[in-house]
Design a protein around this motif. Sequence first.
Motif, PDB file in Angstrom:
ATOM      1  N   UNK A 186      -3.094   8.744  15.802  1.00  0.00           N
ATOM      2  CA  UNK A 186      -2.965   7.805  16.118  1.00  0.00           C
ATOM      3  C   UNK A 186      -1.641   7.166  15.279  1.00  0.00           C
ATOM      4  N   UNK A 187      -1.060   7.546  13.656  1.00  0.00           N
ATOM      5  CA  UNK A 187      -0.188   7.405  12.636  1.00  0.00           C
ATOM      6  C   UNK A 187       0.731   7.815  13.673  1.00  0.00           C
ATOM      7  N   UNK A 188       1.454   8.636  14.285  1.00  0.00           N
ATOM      8  CA  UNK A 188       2.202   8.716  15.187  1.00  0.00           C
ATOM      9  C   UNK A 188       2.466   8.132  15.934  1.00  0.00           C
ATOM     10  N   UNK A 189       1.292   7.776  17.141  1.00  0.00           N
ATOM     11  CA  UNK A 189       1.524   7.447  17.837  1.00  0.00           C
ATOM     12  C   UNK A 189       2.039   5.407  17.470  1.00  0.00           C
ATOM     13  N   UNK A 190       1.498   5.118  16.337  1.00  0.00           N
ATOM     14  CA  UNK A 190       1.661   3.409  15.854  1.00  0.00           C
ATOM     15  C   UNK A 190       3.129   3.417  15.468  1.00  0.00           C
ATOM     16  N   UNK A 191       3.590   4.907  14.339  1.00  0.00           N
ATOM     17  CA  UNK A 191       4.772   4.118  13.800  1.00  0.00           C
ATOM     18  C   UNK A 191       6.240   4.837  14.734  1.00  0.00           C
ATOM     19  N   UNK A 192       5.649   5.564  15.952  1.00  0.00           N
ATOM     20  CA  UNK A 192       6.871   5.683  16.761  1.00  0.00           C
ATOM     21  C   UNK A 192       6.823   4.087  17.603  1.00  0.00           C
TER      22      UNK A 192
END
Length: 197
Positions: A186-192
């Motif tokens: 979720x963090x990787x998708x959100x930051x990306x």
Amino acid sequence: MNLKTKRLTIAVFLLSCILGFGWRLADTAAADDHSENKKHFGREGHDEFPANKECDEKGNETAGQIAAWLLAIANLPVAVSISTRWANRSIHLRSKCKNILTDLNRFQKKHLMGLHYYLNPVVGVVAFWHWLTSCCRSTALPEWGLLILISMITLGIILKWKFCPKPFQKIVYQIHTQPFIFIAMIMVLTIGHMIVD
């Protein structure tokens, strides 16, 4: 073809899909590096792409939003299950409240876990479509998030329909139910997506 052979064939197919996606991801990253090098070291005014070429940074935004909402709905039963078990163990509640939470968890596992089992593969397809219709990606983070998502969905499919031998089921279960991996995804998708936007 016996059941073991069928399961092994499906597991190999799913693993091939993941590896193929990983290869595509590496190829995209290499192409991005190549275009960055051309941009920095190329002669001015001689870009590979014309300056007036339009490209939609957001990609197919509708597909992305559908995938995000479906992901939330598909994993709501798991969140409820984890929350009720945590509350029963960690918070000092009356036995009546604990019984209510236990009954709620039992009810939602019986009636709502189908959302988790059948919606997550749909999420994977919609998210993959979103990725395919996006262009001009300025970071590889969304691709890594998608790779984690597809890997977790694949592990879930393997668990649900028992596509792997029994000795490996416990390992697959531990990886699939690891909250750290889901949070990282979720963090990787959100930051990306924040970087792309």
